[in-house]
Design a protein around this motif. Structure first.
Motif, PDB file in Angstrom:
ATOM      1  N   ARG A 138       0.833  -1.213   0.000  1.00  0.00           N
ATOM      2  CA  ARG A 138       0.000   0.000   0.000  1.00  0.00           C
ATOM      3  C   ARG A 138       0.862   1.254   0.000  1.00  0.00           C
ATOM      4  N   ARG A 163       0.849   3.866  -3.214  1.00  0.00           N
ATOM      5  CA  ARG A 163       0.449   5.260  -3.009  1.00  0.00           C
ATOM      6  C   ARG A 163       1.545   6.203  -3.479  1.00  0.00           C
ATOM      7  N   THR A 215      -4.373   3.762  -3.990  1.00  0.00           N
ATOM      8  CA  THR A 215      -4.234   2.563  -3.168  1.00  0.00           C
ATOM      9  C   THR A 215      -4.397   1.312  -4.029  1.00  0.00           C
TER      10      THR A 215
END
Length: 333
Positions: free
Chosen positions: A310, A314, A320
């Motif tokens: 994640r 990002r 995400t």
């Protein structure tokens, strides 16, 4: 053999397909025009759908390309720029010559209505002249960095990167970097799997991060073969394994310091940055192919944990894993 292009001067626009329009002006560079055509203008039957609706336009019926190499005719008028979802602006070697007011007005109108703008190489000068880069990040060829800064001090120029993605305005540093940026745009629009398919057809690297250096030194080697290709292929087949830089160096039969130096010389990046980028690209492909368990994606791509996945996604894609899956994953009936 001639290549079929999706550019057709009198073809009706394909409903729902993102339109890319390239403005070609006097003395424009043929190479960057070719890059745009290769990435956005060719039909891709192997993918099974049309990725872009592609058009060329110009402010005159006939235009001499760079140094009079050839004359471009038979393309749409400048009004076609007003139909673009993505507008690629003119670039040319005579950066001190002002752009045509009509071209700059077309760029301003496109920006005002929310179109995405792209400048290849000296195309950053066109964007800056139009006033759309003030306060924004951009790049241009290192050879013109000082001249650019002197003329456009309000632009945040990053002169030692391949390309800059500043959301709705993207710029590429030099000629070959136009392909890097073009593939980045395809990846952003259609996902890593489609971008990889396009890159394979181009026989070009699927992903070079925009932050890599523009100028990559390529000295004459002191030994017969210092190519990184064998160790890169070996690592790409083992991304799910806990590979270390020491493992790569051992495979290449060099010290970690020598490996690091070769990566810097040949790829303009470090072994760790390259390895992380390859793992993230694999993670994206796994998500696109339908793997919904992010712990499994992280493990199979060598990123370790879903938390690490994640964080990287990002940072590198701006979204995400869940958002990436909704955008690029297989449709659920």
């Amino acid at each position: 053999m001639a290549k079929e292009s999706s550019h057709r001067p009198h073809r009706a626009r394909t409903a729902g397909v993102h339109r890319v329009v390239v403005i070609v002006d006097e003395n424009s560079n043929p190479f960057e025009l070719g890059c745009a055509t290769e990435v956005f203008g060719l039909r891709r039957p192997e993918i099974g759908r049309e990725l872009y609706d592609f058009r060329l336009c110009s402010p005159e019926p006939a235009l001499r390309m760079r140094d009079g190499f050839f004359t471009l005719t038979g393309v749409a008028g400048l009004e076609a720029a007003d139909t673009a979802d993505t507008l690629i602006v003119p670039n040319r070697p005579d950066v001190e010559v002002p752009r045509r007011p009509a071209v700059l007005d077309a760029v301003r109108r496109a920006h005002a209505r929310g179109a995405r703008l792209i400048g290849f190489c000296s195309g950053a000068f066109t964007l800056a002249e139009a006033g759309v880069l003030d306060g924004r990040r951009a790049t241009a060829h290192w050879q013109w960095a000082d001249a650019f800064r002197a003329r456009f001090p309000a632009v945040r120029l990053e002169s030692d990167v391949l390309f800059v993605d500043d959301g709705d305005i993207l710029t590429a540093a030099g000629s070959a970097a136009a392909l890097d940026l073009g593939l980045h745009v395809v990846r952003r629009d259609h996902g890593a799997e489609v971008a990889n398919s396009v890159s394979r057809r181009l026989v070009f690297a699927a992903h070079r991060d925009g932050g890599q250096r523009q100028f990559v030194e390529r000295p004459i080697p002191d030994v017969p073969d210092e190519s990184l290709a064998p160790v890169l292929s070996w690592a790409q087949e083992r991304l799910d394994s806990p590979l270390t830089i020491a493992d790569l160096a051992t495979r290449a039969a060099v010290s970690p310091a020598t490996l690091h130096r070769r990566f810097r010389t040949q790829l303009g990046t470090t072994p760790l940055v390259w390895l992380t980028g390859e793992r993230l690209a694999l993670a994206c492909r796994l998500i696109e192919r339908g793997e919904s368990r992010f712990e499994v994606v992280a493990r199979r791509s060598g990123l370790g944990t879903a938390t690490h996945l994640r964080m990287l996604m990002r940072r590198e894609t701006g979204i995400t894993p869940s958002a990436y899956r909704r955008r690029f994953g297989p449709e659920v009936n």
